[in-house]
Write an enzyme that holds these catalytic residues in place. Structure first.
Site, mmCIF file in Angstrom:
data_model
loop_
_atom_site.group_PDB
_atom_site.id
_atom_site.type_symbol
_atom_site.label_atom_id
_atom_site.label_comp_id
_atom_site.label_asym_id
_atom_site.label_seq_id
_atom_site.Cartn_x
_atom_site.Cartn_y
_atom_site.Cartn_z
ATOM 1 N N ASN A 7 0.871 -1.367 0.019
ATOM 2 C CA ASN A 7 0.074 0.035 0.236
ATOM 3 C C ASN A 7 0.943 1.340 -0.060
ATOM 4 O O ASN A 7 1.519 1.699 0.948
ATOM 5 C CB ASN A 7 -0.856 0.027 1.324
ATOM 6 C CG ASN A 7 -1.789 1.241 1.483
ATOM 7 O OD1 ASN A 7 -1.674 2.188 0.542
ATOM 8 N ND2 ASN A 7 -2.444 1.248 2.421
ATOM 9 N N ARG A 91 -2.583 -2.193 -3.444
ATOM 10 C CA ARG A 91 -3.572 -1.450 -3.256
ATOM 11 C C ARG A 91 -3.758 -0.070 -4.014
ATOM 12 O O ARG A 91 -2.655 0.711 -4.202
ATOM 13 C CB ARG A 91 -3.832 -0.689 -1.796
ATOM 14 C CG ARG A 91 -4.869 0.099 -1.740
ATOM 15 C CD ARG A 91 -4.831 0.738 -0.403
ATOM 16 N NE ARG A 91 -5.961 1.723 -0.220
ATOM 17 C CZ ARG A 91 -6.064 2.796 0.500
ATOM 18 N NH1 ARG A 91 -4.768 3.344 0.916
ATOM 19 N NH2 ARG A 91 -7.104 3.460 0.529
ATOM 20 N N HIS A 180 -12.958 2.997 0.299
ATOM 21 C CA HIS A 180 -12.773 2.147 1.384
ATOM 22 C C HIS A 180 -13.561 0.966 0.727
ATOM 23 O O HIS A 180 -14.168 0.101 1.595
ATOM 24 C CB HIS A 180 -13.624 2.722 2.394
ATOM 25 C CG HIS A 180 -13.035 3.617 3.236
ATOM 26 N ND1 HIS A 180 -13.744 4.675 3.929
ATOM 27 C CD2 HIS A 180 -11.560 3.867 3.569
ATOM 28 C CE1 HIS A 180 -12.866 5.501 4.697
ATOM 29 N NE2 HIS A 180 -11.489 5.123 4.281
ATOM 30 N N ASN A 211 -10.003 7.341 10.683
ATOM 31 C CA ASN A 211 -9.654 8.585 10.547
ATOM 32 C C ASN A 211 -10.213 9.308 9.180
ATOM 33 O O ASN A 211 -10.838 10.258 9.217
ATOM 34 C CB ASN A 211 -8.295 8.665 10.321
ATOM 35 C CG ASN A 211 -7.564 10.172 10.777
ATOM 36 O OD1 ASN A 211 -8.243 10.945 11.259
ATOM 37 N ND2 ASN A 211 -6.291 10.316 10.340
ATOM 38 N N ARG A 241 -11.202 15.893 7.789
ATOM 39 C CA ARG A 241 -11.917 16.358 6.491
ATOM 40 C C ARG A 241 -13.263 16.748 6.732
ATOM 41 O O ARG A 241 -14.021 16.143 7.846
ATOM 42 C CB ARG A 241 -12.200 15.146 5.727
ATOM 43 C CG ARG A 241 -10.820 14.779 4.815
ATOM 44 C CD ARG A 241 -10.935 13.566 3.919
ATOM 45 N NE ARG A 241 -9.944 12.806 4.116
ATOM 46 C CZ ARG A 241 -9.939 11.433 3.898
ATOM 47 N NH1 ARG A 241 -10.854 10.849 3.484
ATOM 48 N NH2 ARG A 241 -8.710 10.718 4.107
ATOM 49 N N GLY A 331 -10.948 2.074 12.939
ATOM 50 C CA GLY A 331 -10.256 2.645 14.317
ATOM 51 C C GLY A 331 -11.384 2.796 15.354
ATOM 52 O O GLY A 331 -11.634 2.134 16.396
ATOM 53 N N GLY A 333 -14.906 2.603 14.778
ATOM 54 C CA GLY A 333 -16.092 1.661 14.735
ATOM 55 C C GLY A 333 -15.599 0.332 15.552
ATOM 56 O O GLY A 333 -16.526 -0.233 16.429
ATOM 57 N N GLU A 334 -14.383 -0.048 15.409
ATOM 58 C CA GLU A 334 -13.897 -1.404 16.190
ATOM 59 C C GLU A 334 -13.816 -0.960 17.872
ATOM 60 O O GLU A 334 -13.871 -1.996 18.689
ATOM 61 C CB GLU A 334 -12.662 -1.786 15.612
ATOM 62 C CG GLU A 334 -12.819 -2.498 14.248
ATOM 63 C CD GLU A 334 -11.614 -3.025 13.678
ATOM 64 O OE1 GLU A 334 -10.664 -2.953 14.261
ATOM 65 O OE2 GLU A 334 -11.530 -2.658 12.319
ATOM 66 N N GLU A 384 -8.154 -5.194 5.321
ATOM 67 C CA GLU A 384 -7.927 -4.803 3.880
ATOM 68 C C GLU A 384 -6.718 -5.207 3.448
ATOM 69 O O GLU A 384 -7.054 -5.859 2.145
ATOM 70 C CB GLU A 384 -7.897 -3.161 3.701
ATOM 71 C CG GLU A 384 -9.194 -2.256 3.871
ATOM 72 C CD GLU A 384 -8.720 -1.094 4.061
ATOM 73 O OE1 GLU A 384 -8.391 -0.725 5.447
ATOM 74 O OE2 GLU A 384 -9.340 -0.200 3.541
HETATM 75 P P1 ADP Z 1 -7.276 5.402 9.317
HETATM 76 O O1 ADP Z 1 -6.856 3.974 8.710
HETATM 77 O O2 ADP Z 1 -8.281 6.007 8.175
HETATM 78 O O3 ADP Z 1 -5.924 6.241 9.342
HETATM 79 P P2 ADP Z 1 -7.877 3.950 11.596
HETATM 80 O O4 ADP Z 1 -8.899 2.815 10.973
HETATM 81 O O5 ADP Z 1 -6.600 3.231 11.992
HETATM 82 O O6 ADP Z 1 -7.994 4.977 10.593
HETATM 83 O O7 ADP Z 1 -8.873 4.946 12.698
HETATM 84 C C1 ADP Z 1 -8.098 5.727 13.562
HETATM 85 C C2 ADP Z 1 -8.990 6.504 14.273
HETATM 86 O O8 ADP Z 1 -9.445 5.069 15.325
HETATM 87 C C3 ADP Z 1 -8.371 7.602 15.055
HETATM 88 O O9 ADP Z 1 -9.174 8.508 15.325
HETATM 89 C C4 ADP Z 1 -8.305 6.908 16.651
HETATM 90 O O10 ADP Z 1 -8.685 7.723 17.663
HETATM 91 C C5 ADP Z 1 -9.409 6.065 16.519
HETATM 92 N N1 ADP Z 1 -9.603 4.911 17.744
HETATM 93 C C6 ADP Z 1 -8.646 4.107 17.886
HETATM 94 N N2 ADP Z 1 -8.752 3.468 19.010
HETATM 95 C C7 ADP Z 1 -9.783 4.026 19.653
HETATM 96 C C8 ADP Z 1 -10.548 3.932 20.768
HETATM 97 N N3 ADP Z 1 -9.936 3.112 21.743
HETATM 98 N N4 ADP Z 1 -11.519 4.929 21.212
HETATM 99 C C9 ADP Z 1 -11.823 5.795 20.120
HETATM 100 N N5 ADP Z 1 -11.333 5.804 18.973
HETATM 101 C C10 ADP Z 1 -10.153 5.007 18.866
#
Ligand code: ADP
Length: 397
Positions: A7, A91, A180, A211, A241, A331, A333-334, A384
């Site tokens: 990626n 990717r 996505h 993010n 954004r 991040g 959602g999980e 992914e």
């Molecule tokens: P990307 O791949 O788009 O950079 P990620 O899927 O890694 O993003 O998600 C990053 C986001 O997930 C960050 O804003 C982070 O704060 C959030 N995140 C990670 N762990 C937690 C948590 N325990 N509680 C709330 N938000 C979280």
């Protein structure tokens, strides 16, 4: 059988070597600050020490050379020979309307990828650089392109054409593409497995909340609509954004702040969203902490985000004539039970009934809906890289 997944971002490169028998990575890493001062490779292989190499890495070719060297390193590597890599999955952010599926890369595909640069000037050039570097260093190994946009090529014109003169779609390709796609596809397929139902029978709303964040309506395994648009700026308010705005705001701010086109682009992509509203951070963890301490703007940022997601769930349930499963991934959602709870609040009329106890889960595949909830609510960690590897194997085996 091992697949290398790459990626390539503008100044970064993430990679994994996945063993397709176990479906687990046997090596992974990240090159940062490519072409900048302070370039660094962080590499780790199964049961080996983690390695951090700080050295000049001028471009993606150099980065890939270094990665391949580490992969066969006797002390830090995971492979005896690069020939163990069966194929490489790349990717690629934008496949335009040309690619509705992953493809094996050949000269015709390379030309089409170059034609897509106009649609993704920041993302596609590093993706192409990564492909070229691999072709040079592993000329015998098949290369596959897996597109972020491909999964959404099934959405219909009534959701992808904007209210602009139709010629702008024909002349410039201005339409909704959505992004996505690899993640939405992966989690929706996992959902069908978890629910033990054929995906053809399911209406799914997939919420990729990281993010960057987007939502997809998936009926029968096909994307029906999605919240990102011509670019990944549209839809939900995100970390930095803006998400969807009254379009007149763009020219209004440009006039008031004397912004050039580049400044406005940078503003909308990097200085808005939860960062702009909260004035604290783009990281939802920091914002949650500040909100708990009574910071009103941090709470407002969380409220806007949750409300945006809620609106899309309503819209997409309407678009599909119902919803059987709601998926939370990426991040936020999980890992953010509070965000999930707030989004699902007062949605019982939709058949969405969250079990607050089960919902405490983080980063695991779990059904967090009450037993009698008509719509299932699933937390599914996205993967992914595995999806890219699976598509790469499927095309090359
Ligand atoms: P990307 O791949 O788009 O950079 P990620 O899927 O890694 O993003 O998600 C990053 C986001 O997930 C960050 O804003 C982070 O704060 C959030 N995140 C990670 N762990 C937690 C948590 N325990 N509680 C709330 N938000 C979280």
């Amino acid at each position: 059988m091992k697949i290398l997944v790459l990626n390539c971002g503008s100044s970064s490169l993430k990679y994994q070597v996945i063993d397709m028998d176990t479906r687990n990575p046997i090596a992974k890493g990240l090159v940062e600050r490519i072409g900048l001062e302070g370039s660094v490779l962080t590499h780790s292989a199964l049961a080996r020490k983690k390695e951090v190499i700080k050295t000049e890495i001028k471009n993606h070719t150099k980065a890939i050379e270094l990665v391949l060297k580490q992969l066969v390193d006797p002390e830090y590597g995971a492979l005896k020979d690069l020939k163990e890599i069966y194929a490489v999955g790349h990717r690629v952010v934008h496949g335009g309307e040309t690619f509705a599926k992953s493809v094996i890369i050949n000269p015709t595909v390379m030309k089409a990828l170059k034609d897509c640069i106009e649609l993704a000037p920041l993302h596609n050039p590093p993706n192409i650089a990564g492909i070229k570097a691999c072709q040079k260093m592993m000329p015998e190994t098949p290369q596959v392109a897996v597109f972020d946009t491909a999964f959404h090529q099934t959405i219909s014109p009534s959701s992808y054409i904007y209210g602009l003169p139709y010629e702008f779609y024909e002349k410039y390709g201005i339409r909704k593409y959505g992004f996505h796609g690899t993640s939405h596809k992966y989690v929706s397929q996992r959902a069908a497995i978890l629910l033990k139902k054929p995906i053809e029978e399911l209406k799914i709303i997939s919420c990729h909340l990281g993010n960057g964040a987007s939502i997809a309506a998936i009926r029968g395994g096909r994307s029906v609509d999605t919240s990102m648009g011509f670019t990944p700026l549209d839809g939900l308010m995100m970390g930095t954004r803006s998400g969807a705005l009254d379009p007149a705001i763009v020219t209004y701010i440009m006039c008031r702040e004397n912004f050039t086109v580049d400044q406005m682009n940078d503003f909308l992509n990097n200085k808005c969203g939860a960062l702009g509203v909260s004035g604290i951070s783009s990281d939802f963890r920091d914002i949650e902490v500040a909100a708990k301490q009574g910071n009103n703007r941090a709470q407002l940022a969380l409220d806007i985000f949750d409300y945006d997601v809620k609106q899309y769930i309503g819209a997409y349930a309407a678009a599909m004539g119902g919803v059987d499963a709601l998926i939370f991934t990426a991040g936020v959602g999980e890992n953010a039970p509070n965000t999930r709870a707030s989004i699902c609040k007062n949605m019982e009329f939709f058949g969405i009934d969250l079990d607050l106890e089960k919902n405490k889960v983080r980063g695991e595949e779990v059904d967090v809906a009450k037993t009698n909830s008509r719509c299932r609510v699933l937390v599914i960690p996205t993967n992914e890289e595995l999806m890219i590897a699976l598509e790469t194997l499927e095309l090359t085996k």
